[in-house]
Motif scaffolding. Sequence first.
Motif, PDB file in Angstrom:
ATOM      1  N   SER A  92       0.921  -0.937   0.090  1.00 47.95           N
ATOM      2  CA  SER A  92       0.134   0.039   0.153  1.00 47.95           C
ATOM      3  C   SER A  92       0.829   1.195  -0.081  1.00 47.95           C
ATOM      4  O   SER A  92       0.601   2.173  -0.863  1.00 47.95           O
ATOM      5  CB  SER A  92      -0.964   0.049   1.133  1.00 47.95           C
ATOM      6  N   PHE A  93       1.725   1.354   0.768  1.00 47.49           N
ATOM      7  CA  PHE A  93       2.805   2.391   0.962  1.00 47.49           C
ATOM      8  C   PHE A  93       3.524   2.587  -0.213  1.00 47.49           C
ATOM      9  O   PHE A  93       3.419   3.851  -0.719  1.00 47.49           O
ATOM     10  CB  PHE A  93       3.837   2.133   2.112  1.00 47.49           C
ATOM     11  N   LEU A  94       3.971   1.415  -0.827  1.00 42.05           N
ATOM     12  CA  LEU A  94       4.947   1.775  -2.083  1.00 42.05           C
ATOM     13  C   LEU A  94       4.067   2.121  -3.230  1.00 42.05           C
ATOM     14  O   LEU A  94       4.383   2.621  -4.199  1.00 42.05           O
ATOM     15  CB  LEU A  94       5.871   0.404  -2.222  1.00 42.05           C
ATOM     16  N   ASN A  95       3.037   1.290  -3.359  1.00 43.38           N
ATOM     17  CA  ASN A  95       2.077   1.947  -4.449  1.00 43.38           C
ATOM     18  C   ASN A  95       1.540   3.310  -4.716  1.00 43.38           C
ATOM     19  O   ASN A  95       1.109   3.666  -5.659  1.00 43.38           O
ATOM     20  CB  ASN A  95       0.905   0.939  -4.571  1.00 43.38           C
ATOM     21  N   TYR A  96       1.351   4.011  -3.398  1.00 38.92           N
ATOM     22  CA  TYR A  96       0.809   5.185  -3.269  1.00 38.92           C
ATOM     23  C   TYR A  96       1.655   6.420  -3.020  1.00 38.92           C
ATOM     24  O   TYR A  96       1.027   7.460  -2.690  1.00 38.92           O
ATOM     25  CB  TYR A  96      -0.343   5.123  -2.294  1.00 38.92           C
ATOM     26  N   HIS A  97       3.072   6.059  -2.677  1.00 36.51           N
ATOM     27  CA  HIS A  97       3.691   7.197  -2.241  1.00 36.51           C
ATOM     28  C   HIS A  97       4.908   7.080  -3.239  1.00 36.51           C
ATOM     29  O   HIS A  97       5.540   5.962  -3.564  1.00 36.51           O
ATOM     30  CB  HIS A  97       4.165   6.858  -1.124  1.00 36.51           C
ATOM     31  N   SER A  98       5.354   8.218  -4.045  1.00 36.88           N
ATOM     32  CA  SER A  98       6.661   8.312  -4.626  1.00 36.88           C
ATOM     33  C   SER A  98       7.494   9.359  -4.071  1.00 36.88           C
ATOM     34  O   SER A  98       7.329   9.770  -2.924  1.00 36.88           O
ATOM     35  CB  SER A  98       6.152   8.978  -6.218  1.00 36.88           C
ATOM     36  N   LEU A  99       8.653   9.209  -4.560  1.00 37.65           N
ATOM     37  CA  LEU A  99       9.911   9.929  -4.056  1.00 37.65           C
ATOM     38  C   LEU A  99       9.473  11.452  -3.774  1.00 37.65           C
ATOM     39  O   LEU A  99       9.520  12.139  -2.907  1.00 37.65           O
ATOM     40  CB  LEU A  99      10.996   9.745  -4.868  1.00 37.65           C
ATOM     41  N   SER A 100       8.840  11.735  -5.174  1.00 38.47           N
ATOM     42  CA  SER A 100       8.543  13.262  -5.108  1.00 38.47           C
ATOM     43  C   SER A 100       7.313  13.684  -4.047  1.00 38.47           C
ATOM     44  O   SER A 100       7.305  14.764  -3.442  1.00 38.47           O
ATOM     45  CB  SER A 100       8.096  13.707  -6.445  1.00 38.47           C
ATOM     46  N   SER A 157      13.839  21.191   0.094  1.00 38.77           N
ATOM     47  CA  SER A 157      14.531  21.157  -1.339  1.00 38.77           C
ATOM     48  C   SER A 157      16.045  20.580  -0.624  1.00 38.77           C
ATOM     49  O   SER A 157      17.115  20.522  -1.307  1.00 38.77           O
ATOM     50  CB  SER A 157      14.721  22.330  -1.837  1.00 38.77           C
ATOM     51  N   ASP A 158      15.915  20.023   0.528  1.00 42.46           N
ATOM     52  CA  ASP A 158      17.424  19.591   1.262  1.00 42.46           C
ATOM     53  C   ASP A 158      17.837  18.275   0.543  1.00 42.46           C
ATOM     54  O   ASP A 158      17.063  17.232   0.510  1.00 42.46           O
ATOM     55  CB  ASP A 158      17.182  19.314   2.746  1.00 42.46           C
ATOM     56  N   PRO A 159      19.224  18.278  -0.084  1.00 44.59           N
ATOM     57  CA  PRO A 159      19.290  16.951  -0.830  1.00 44.59           C
ATOM     58  C   PRO A 159      19.638  15.866   0.057  1.00 44.59           C
ATOM     59  O   PRO A 159      19.436  14.781  -0.359  1.00 44.59           O
ATOM     60  CB  PRO A 159      20.797  17.505  -1.552  1.00 44.59           C
ATOM     61  N   ALA A 160      20.063  16.057   1.209  1.00 47.39           N
ATOM     62  CA  ALA A 160      20.070  14.884   2.402  1.00 47.39           C
ATOM     63  C   ALA A 160      18.940  14.362   2.767  1.00 47.39           C
ATOM     64  O   ALA A 160      18.841  13.097   2.879  1.00 47.39           O
ATOM     65  CB  ALA A 160      20.806  15.495   3.535  1.00 47.39           C
ATOM     66  N   VAL A 161      17.739  15.349   2.603  1.00 44.55           N
ATOM     67  CA  VAL A 161      16.205  14.648   2.918  1.00 44.55           C
ATOM     68  C   VAL A 161      16.146  13.776   1.703  1.00 44.55           C
ATOM     69  O   VAL A 161      15.468  12.634   1.847  1.00 44.55           O
ATOM     70  CB  VAL A 161      15.358  15.514   3.212  1.00 44.55           C
ATOM     71  N   GLU A 162      16.374  14.291   0.491  1.00 46.45           N
ATOM     72  CA  GLU A 162      15.955  13.529  -0.689  1.00 46.45           C
ATOM     73  C   GLU A 162      16.820  12.256  -0.781  1.00 46.45           C
ATOM     74  O   GLU A 162      16.221  11.170  -1.256  1.00 46.45           O
ATOM     75  CB  GLU A 162      16.402  14.213  -1.934  1.00 46.45           C
ATOM     76  N   THR A 188      15.376   9.671   1.792  1.00 42.91           N
ATOM     77  CA  THR A 188      13.982   9.255   1.501  1.00 42.91           C
ATOM     78  C   THR A 188      14.005   8.296   0.378  1.00 42.91           C
ATOM     79  O   THR A 188      13.652   7.129   0.225  1.00 42.91           O
ATOM     80  CB  THR A 188      12.877  10.206   1.066  1.00 42.91           C
ATOM     81  N   ALA A 189      14.998   8.379  -0.554  1.00 41.67           N
ATOM     82  CA  ALA A 189      15.243   7.724  -1.794  1.00 41.67           C
ATOM     83  C   ALA A 189      15.759   6.074  -1.152  1.00 41.67           C
ATOM     84  O   ALA A 189      15.445   5.047  -1.425  1.00 41.67           O
ATOM     85  CB  ALA A 189      16.015   8.185  -2.667  1.00 41.67           C
ATOM     86  N   ALA A 190      16.828   6.308  -0.223  1.00 44.85           N
ATOM     87  CA  ALA A 190      17.355   5.255   0.380  1.00 44.85           C
ATOM     88  C   ALA A 190      16.283   4.312   1.114  1.00 44.85           C
ATOM     89  O   ALA A 190      16.370   3.258   1.144  1.00 44.85           O
ATOM     90  CB  ALA A 190      18.610   5.587   1.175  1.00 44.85           C
ATOM     91  N   TYR A 191      15.531   5.146   1.950  1.00 42.68           N
ATOM     92  CA  TYR A 191      14.401   4.481   2.698  1.00 42.68           C
ATOM     93  C   TYR A 191      13.352   3.569   1.773  1.00 42.68           C
ATOM     94  O   TYR A 191      13.064   2.536   1.953  1.00 42.68           O
ATOM     95  CB  TYR A 191      13.864   5.478   3.401  1.00 42.68           C
ATOM     96  N   LEU A 192      13.044   4.184   0.716  1.00 43.30           N
ATOM     97  CA  LEU A 192      12.137   3.563  -0.343  1.00 43.30           C
ATOM     98  C   LEU A 192      12.823   2.343  -1.013  1.00 43.30           C
ATOM     99  O   LEU A 192      12.250   1.260  -1.108  1.00 43.30           O
ATOM    100  CB  LEU A 192      11.706   4.762  -1.494  1.00 43.30           C
TER     101      LEU A 192
END
Length: 166
Positions: free
Chosen positions: A26-34, A40-45, A48-52
């Motif tokens: 459910s989470f992966l189907n309904y949430h994208s990185l964006s 706009s913090d690159p560290a947060v991006e 989040t990408a690593a978490y996904l």
Amino acid sequence: MAMHNVKNLCESTKFKLKDAISQLESFLNYHSLSDLITDSDPAVEEFTAAYLSDMRHLLVFTEVAYEKIGVSLRRQTFNVDFAEKALYDVYHNCVNSFFYPKNECYSEDGRYAYTGQDAIRFRKKPVRAIRDLTISLSHIFEELRDDLAYYETDYITQRRMQGENV
């Protein structure tokens, strides 16, 4: 372990894995990185990408384990050895993948484990959806870890004493 105990453990494990799969899908189907990046913090991006990425790996491990447990329960004659190997895999692939994610976006702080507080600590402050999913999954994987503690070391020790390769 007695056959009846192993079969019951397989049934409860399958139920918990199904719950984890449902939440992850459910989470992966309904949430994208964006969707999950709020500034706009690159560290947060990067976080989040690593978490996904970690959650996608966890989903695959959990689906494979769920299927193995299902096969063990569907066999006409319950095979204890096959079932125990499947339970061992749940512990080492699913439980360990949850508590020791490759990208280390979060970790478990054992000091909080018995206080009733959430023991998960994030490397970066996550958005609410990430936090909620992780805390919810932590309850499932804590139960699995407790249920399957035998398969952490005792199972291998027993097999080695019987002269089997694991």
